[in-house]
Scaffold this active site. Structure first.
Site, PDB file in Angstrom:
ATOM      1  N   ASP A   1      35.452 -21.111 -28.493  1.00  0.00           N
ATOM      2  CA  ASP A   1      34.062 -21.349 -27.954  1.00  0.00           C
ATOM      3  C   ASP A   1      34.197 -21.168 -26.457  1.00  0.00           C
ATOM      4  OD1 ASP A   1      35.988 -23.721 -27.498  1.00  0.00           O
ATOM      5  OD2 ASP A   1      34.621 -25.027 -28.194  1.00  0.00           O
TER       6      ASP A   1
ATOM      7  N   ASP B   1      38.487 -21.928 -20.509  1.00  0.00           N
ATOM      8  CA  ASP B   1      38.391 -22.684 -19.385  1.00  0.00           C
ATOM      9  C   ASP B   1      39.459 -22.478 -18.457  1.00  0.00           C
ATOM     10  OD1 ASP B   1      37.730 -24.752 -17.603  1.00  0.00           O
ATOM     11  OD2 ASP B   1      38.076 -26.491 -19.063  1.00  0.00           O
TER      12      ASP B   1
ATOM     13  N   PHE C   1      30.807 -28.918 -17.175  1.00  0.00           N
ATOM     14  CA  PHE C   1      30.996 -29.571 -18.703  1.00  0.00           C
ATOM     15  C   PHE C   1      29.773 -29.314 -19.578  1.00  0.00           C
ATOM     16  CE2 PHE C   1      31.887 -31.706 -22.579  1.00  0.00           C
ATOM     17  CZ  PHE C   1      33.379 -31.629 -22.569  1.00  0.00           C
TER      18      PHE C   1
ATOM     19  N   ASP D   1      31.780 -29.657 -27.747  1.00  0.00           N
ATOM     20  CA  ASP D   1      31.367 -31.085 -28.173  1.00  0.00           C
ATOM     21  C   ASP D   1      31.566 -31.853 -26.854  1.00  0.00           C
ATOM     22  OD1 ASP D   1      34.208 -30.424 -28.060  1.00  0.00           O
ATOM     23  OD2 ASP D   1      34.455 -32.600 -28.395  1.00  0.00           O
TER      24      ASP D   1
ATOM     25  N   ARG E   1      27.715 -31.219 -31.092  1.00  0.00           N
ATOM     26  CA  ARG E   1      28.056 -29.782 -31.657  1.00  0.00           C
ATOM     27  C   ARG E   1      26.926 -29.116 -32.198  1.00  0.00           C
ATOM     28  NH1 ARG E   1      33.698 -29.041 -31.377  1.00  0.00           N
ATOM     29  NH2 ARG E   1      34.846 -31.055 -31.807  1.00  0.00           N
TER      30      ARG E   1
HETATM   31  P1  IMP Z   1      41.501 -24.197 -22.280  1.00  0.00           P
HETATM   32  O1  IMP Z   1      42.659 -24.388 -22.942  1.00  0.00           O
HETATM   33  O2  IMP Z   1      41.502 -25.100 -20.836  1.00  0.00           O
HETATM   34  O3  IMP Z   1      40.929 -23.001 -21.998  1.00  0.00           O
HETATM   35  O4  IMP Z   1      40.136 -25.161 -22.897  1.00  0.00           O
HETATM   36  C1  IMP Z   1      39.508 -24.609 -23.885  1.00  0.00           C
HETATM   37  C2  IMP Z   1      39.191 -25.636 -24.858  1.00  0.00           C
HETATM   38  O5  IMP Z   1      38.922 -27.078 -24.205  1.00  0.00           O
HETATM   39  C3  IMP Z   1      37.958 -25.289 -25.559  1.00  0.00           C
HETATM   40  O6  IMP Z   1      38.454 -24.858 -26.859  1.00  0.00           O
HETATM   41  C4  IMP Z   1      37.160 -26.411 -25.822  1.00  0.00           C
HETATM   42  O7  IMP Z   1      37.366 -26.951 -27.012  1.00  0.00           O
HETATM   43  C5  IMP Z   1      37.759 -27.316 -24.646  1.00  0.00           C
HETATM   44  N1  IMP Z   1      36.560 -27.130 -23.548  1.00  0.00           N
HETATM   45  C6  IMP Z   1      36.876 -26.830 -22.344  1.00  0.00           C
HETATM   46  N2  IMP Z   1      35.671 -26.826 -21.489  1.00  0.00           N
HETATM   47  C7  IMP Z   1      34.453 -27.249 -22.404  1.00  0.00           C
HETATM   48  C8  IMP Z   1      33.299 -27.745 -22.039  1.00  0.00           C
HETATM   49  O8  IMP Z   1      32.763 -27.456 -20.809  1.00  0.00           O
HETATM   50  N3  IMP Z   1      32.549 -28.128 -22.940  1.00  0.00           N
HETATM   51  C9  IMP Z   1      33.267 -28.362 -24.273  1.00  0.00           C
HETATM   52  N4  IMP Z   1      34.489 -27.994 -24.345  1.00  0.00           N
HETATM   53  C10 IMP Z   1      35.344 -27.726 -23.489  1.00  0.00           C
HETATM   54 MG    MG Z   2      36.926 -28.608 -28.190  1.00  0.00          MG
END
Ligand code: IMP
Ligand code: MG
Length: 210
Positions: free
Chosen positions: A120, A123, A172, A179, A185
């Protein structure tokens, strides 16, 4: 009511639909170029001659995106779900990501398969990096990545990913599968939440979120 929790709409459902269609065309074109002349060796029973793709959606946030995307991909495909838990506060950065084996449907080997991982949002990149590591060990013929959203922060912008639908501000966001504490969602648009909502429901300690 959910609507009163929304601060602002970042990406409307119409804009999402248009962009998903565009990215699907791009994926299809790239896939056809990439595999032209190849015969699939990995299909079930090896009975089909046309090349195929193995989609690996990361649960749970990618489900709405994947549902829309796959209906725009005229490619023979299989879907193998992967579940990742992030130990995190609801809006804090990921501390640690772990594969949840019990919800993961990957075969022992992906030899010969063209794999497309779908998440999705990109980050910190931890989740995608970990899933890529796991998949590479299974020896796929190719491995590409697709995310609905990418945050405008250096860790995400510098992470190499093949398909990005939208870049979003480093805030966020929820909706269209994303979510906050597992809620929101089902919002059709991608939105930010009012700060009061986030503060009111912020968990006291770290928690596990698939
Ligand atoms: P990463 O591992 O830091 O790249 O984070 C990715 C995961 O964190 C995604 O698959 C999301 O589930 C969650 N995530 C990161 N930022 C957001 C946000 O702004 N809203 C909702 N979920 C997020
Ligand atoms: Mg998530």
């Amino acid at each position: 009511m959910m609507d009163s929790d929304i601060e602002r709409v970042l990406i409307s459902r119409e804009a999402i639909a248009r962009r998903v269609e565009e990215v699907a065309r791009q994926i299809t074109g790239d896939f056809n170029n990439h595999t032209s002349g190849q015969v699939s060796g990995a299909g079930a029973g090896g009975t089909c001659e046309s090349p195929e793709i193995t989609l690996v959606p990361i649960l749970t946030g990618s489900i709405i995106f994947v549902a829309d995307l796959i209906r725009r991909l005229p490619i023979r495909m299989q879907i193998r779900l992967v579940s990742v838990s992030s130990y995190r506060g609801a809006v804090t950065r990921a501390k640690q990501a772990l594969i949840r084996e019990e919800l993961t449907m990957l075969p022992q080997s992906l030899t010969g398969e063209h794999v497309l991982v779908i998440d999705d949002i990109l980050d910190s990149g931890q989740t995608l990096a970990m899933v890529q590591r796991l998949l590479r060990q299974k020896n796929p013929a190719s491995l590409r990545t697709c995310v609905l959203l990418r945050k405008r922060r250096p860790e995400a912008m510098n992470f190499s990913v093949d398909y990005v639908c939208f870049d979003v501000p480093d805030e966020f966001v929820v909706g269209y599968g994303l979510d906050y504490n597992d809620y929101y969602r089902n919002l059709p648009d991608i939105v930010t939440l009012r700060p009061q909502v986030i503060h009111a429901h912020a968990p006291a300690g770290p928690e596990i979120q698939p």
